[in-house]
Structures are given as structure tokens and as C-alpha cells.
Design a protein around this motif. Structure first.
Motif, mmCIF file in Angstrom:
data_model
loop_
_atom_site.group_PDB
_atom_site.id
_atom_site.type_symbol
_atom_site.label_atom_id
_atom_site.label_comp_id
_atom_site.label_asym_id
_atom_site.label_seq_id
_atom_site.Cartn_x
_atom_site.Cartn_y
_atom_site.Cartn_z
ATOM 1 N N GLY A 59 36.691 33.830 67.244
ATOM 2 C CA GLY A 59 35.878 33.022 68.161
ATOM 3 C C GLY A 59 35.616 31.688 67.503
ATOM 4 O O GLY A 59 36.171 31.361 66.467
ATOM 5 N N PRO A 60 34.734 30.888 68.102
ATOM 6 C CA PRO A 60 34.484 29.554 67.549
ATOM 7 C C PRO A 60 33.928 29.574 66.122
ATOM 8 O O PRO A 60 34.213 28.684 65.342
ATOM 9 C CB PRO A 60 33.486 28.933 68.506
ATOM 10 N N ASN A 61 33.166 30.586 65.753
ATOM 11 C CA ASN A 61 32.559 30.651 64.417
ATOM 12 C C ASN A 61 32.918 31.910 63.663
ATOM 13 O O ASN A 61 32.425 32.114 62.563
ATOM 14 C CB ASN A 61 31.043 30.549 64.524
ATOM 15 N N GLY A 62 33.749 32.750 64.206
ATOM 16 C CA GLY A 62 34.035 34.035 63.580
ATOM 17 C C GLY A 62 35.408 34.096 62.932
ATOM 18 O O GLY A 62 36.357 33.500 63.411
ATOM 19 N N LEU A 63 35.476 34.840 61.844
ATOM 20 C CA LEU A 63 36.724 35.078 61.147
ATOM 21 C C LEU A 63 36.891 36.577 60.946
ATOM 22 O O LEU A 63 35.931 37.303 60.755
ATOM 23 C CB LEU A 63 36.725 34.424 59.761
ATOM 24 N N ARG A 64 38.126 37.021 60.962
ATOM 25 C CA ARG A 64 38.428 38.409 60.628
ATOM 26 C C ARG A 64 39.404 38.399 59.466
ATOM 27 O O ARG A 64 40.436 37.740 59.525
ATOM 28 C CB ARG A 64 39.053 39.141 61.813
ATOM 29 N N VAL A 65 39.051 39.092 58.400
ATOM 30 C CA VAL A 65 39.912 39.213 57.237
ATOM 31 C C VAL A 65 40.324 40.665 57.127
ATOM 32 O O VAL A 65 39.492 41.566 57.178
ATOM 33 C CB VAL A 65 39.170 38.763 55.951
ATOM 34 N N SER A 66 41.623 40.910 57.001
ATOM 35 C CA SER A 66 42.095 42.284 56.894
ATOM 36 C C SER A 66 43.317 42.340 55.997
ATOM 37 O O SER A 66 43.942 41.323 55.701
ATOM 38 C CB SER A 66 42.439 42.830 58.286
#
Length: 68
Positions: A59-66
Motif C-alpha cells: 500500500g502507500p505506506n506498507g512493505l512486505r518482506v519475505s
């Protein structure tokens, strides 16, 4: 990249290839720090591990690290 010491514990964690965004790089390093023990339960002594992660925007401010 994760480097272990003589006791097999994490000695250092470094970004091998930067995203170009310091905040995102720090988030990736934190992810590696928090998940390394689960992924490598018995790390080798004085060893370097390549620990690839994927980073995506949620999203505009979200990150997903995997993990890859």
C-alpha cells in the motif's frame, strides 16, 4: 548476507544489494535478524550465508518482506 562467529551465532548482517531506500534496507535487515534462527536452526561456525529476501509494497505506506 549473514556471517556467524566461532560459536555459530550471528556476528553481522549486511545488505548485499541495496534497494536504494535506507528505510527499506533496514526493514530487510530486521527481518533477517528475526527469522534467521528459524530458517537455520544449527548454523555453521564462521560461515557466510546468503539470505535472499523479497520486498514488495502492500500500500502507500506498507512493505512486505519475505523469504524467496
Amino acid at each position: 548476507m549473514v556471517k556467524t562467529n566461532g560459536a555459530g551465532q550471528i556476528e553481522s548482517i549486511v545488505v548485499s544489494k541495496s534497494t536504494g531506500n535506507a528505510k527499506v534496507d533496514r526493514r530487510a535487515l530486521l527481518f533477517v535478524k528475526n527469522t534467521f534462527a528459524q530458517s537455520v536452526p544449527h548454523p555453521r561456525v564462521r560461515h557466510r550465508y546468503v539470505y535472499p529476501v523479497a520486498i514488495s509494497k502492500t500500500g502507500p505506506n506498507g512493505l512486505r518482506v519475505s523469504l524467496f
